[in-house]
Design a protein around this motif. Structure first.
Motif, PDB file in Angstrom:
ATOM      1  N   GLU A 195     -24.249  72.575 -56.130  1.00  0.00           N
ATOM      2  CA  GLU A 195     -23.712  72.989 -54.803  1.00  0.00           C
ATOM      3  C   GLU A 195     -24.311  72.079 -53.480  1.00  0.00           C
ATOM      4  N   GLN A 196     -25.657  71.570 -53.899  1.00  0.00           N
ATOM      5  CA  GLN A 196     -26.300  71.081 -52.778  1.00  0.00           C
ATOM      6  C   GLN A 196     -26.307  69.570 -52.768  1.00  0.00           C
ATOM      7  N   LEU A 197     -25.458  68.979 -53.755  1.00  0.00           N
ATOM      8  CA  LEU A 197     -25.368  67.471 -53.737  1.00  0.00           C
ATOM      9  C   LEU A 197     -24.420  67.140 -52.767  1.00  0.00           C
ATOM     10  N   SER A 198     -24.802  65.813 -52.160  1.00  0.00           N
ATOM     11  CA  SER A 198     -24.356  65.275 -51.164  1.00  0.00           C
ATOM     12  C   SER A 198     -23.026  64.642 -51.534  1.00  0.00           C
ATOM     13  N   MET A 199     -22.863  64.244 -52.688  1.00  0.00           N
ATOM     14  CA  MET A 199     -21.690  63.435 -53.511  1.00  0.00           C
ATOM     15  C   MET A 199     -21.826  63.856 -54.920  1.00  0.00           C
ATOM     16  N   ARG A 200     -20.467  63.549 -55.376  1.00  0.00           N
ATOM     17  CA  ARG A 200     -20.339  64.058 -56.883  1.00  0.00           C
ATOM     18  C   ARG A 200     -19.713  62.745 -57.784  1.00  0.00           C
ATOM     19  N   SER A 201     -20.213  62.495 -58.858  1.00  0.00           N
ATOM     20  CA  SER A 201     -19.688  61.350 -59.436  1.00  0.00           C
ATOM     21  C   SER A 201     -19.290  61.875 -60.866  1.00  0.00           C
ATOM     22  N   GLU A 202     -18.084  61.680 -61.074  1.00  0.00           N
ATOM     23  CA  GLU A 202     -17.122  61.995 -62.460  1.00  0.00           C
ATOM     24  C   GLU A 202     -17.763  61.197 -63.280  1.00  0.00           C
TER      25      GLU A 202
END
Length: 252
Positions: A195-202
């Motif tokens: 939840e703390q990530l600035s971005m998510r890479s599928e």
């Protein structure tokens, strides 16, 4: 790049002193057009030292502020250099620590509003890379990232990654080269900071099972050192072969 910006004669004198002391800095005295020049430097990612009233700084930068993860650090100084105020990106951009350094340089006083200014920060680096990435490439990326947040290798606690990189020669070599521990964490551990990530890479999730290796590893490592919630000081930086992120938490 560090831009030192002054508006008065006294401010210019202080600016010249700082420019002589701070490597990679440049003094702009009464730049014209003022707002456009300052905003352009800020949006280009330059760190700013504004020798002016706080109100001027706020009004000038308000329209170009984005978020605490990407905005560069901004300090505001009075023209005598008695007070140093970390105005923008205190934690993530490193303005608090940078402000302390500038205050020490000037024998001035740091004026920090952060609730954790009296605690000792712990900085951890998270890295990911393609298989066989050379340690020199990783070292260059790390150096670039440290420069962006105003840190040195001495400030770093450790290098971390995901467990499938536990035998990655380049990462192991980098850690040995700079004299820092290298550690890896498995997917269930890294999922705890999702939840703390600035971005998510599928794409990354499909390959390794987490949405980001560098940020996840940096965050989880910081929390393991201090037992406190970590925050991203530098979001994922990427080259063609590797990624790097820097996290920070505080020892209570």
């Amino acid at each position: 790049m560090i831009r030192i910006i002054s508006l008065t004669d006294a401010g210019e004198r202080l600016g010249k002193r700082l420019a002589n002391e701070i490597e990679g800095s440049e003094l702009w005295h009464k730049p014209k057009p003022f707002t456009e020049k300052v905003q352009s430097a800020f949006t280009d990612g330059d760190r700013l030292i504004l020798i002016c009233a706080t109100g001027i700084a706020v009004r000038t930068l308000a329209s170009v502020l984005k978020d605490k993860y990407t905005d560069p650090a901004v300090l505001v100084l009075d023209e005598q250099g008695q007070f140093v105020i970390p105005l923008i990106s205190g934690h993530e951009g490193g303005a608090n620590d940078w402000g302390k350094d500038i205050a020490n340089l000037l024998s001035g006083q740091l004026v920090s509003t952060t609730a954790k200014a009296y605690l000792k920060p712990v900085y951890t680096v998270g890295m990911g890379c393609e298989r066989g990435c050379p340690s020199d490439h990783l070292a260059d990326l790390l150096d670039d990232c440290l420069i962006k947040v105003g840190l040195s290798l001495d400030d770093i606690h450790s290098i971390s990654s995901i467990d499938i990189k536990s035998d990655e020669v380049g990462l192991i070599g980098l850690a040995k080269q700079i004299g820092k521990p290298f550690q890896t964490f498995d997917v269930p551990q890294l999922e705890t900071v999702e939840e703390q990530l600035s971005m998510r890479s599928e794409y990354v999730f499909g390959v390794v099972g987490v949405y980001g290796v560098a940020e996840s590893a940096a965050l989880y490592a910081s929390e393991q050192v201090t037992g406190e919630k970590a925050e991203l000081m530098l979001v994922k930086q990427k080259t063609a072969k590797a990624t790097c992120s820097i996290s920070r938490s505080y020892r209570v």
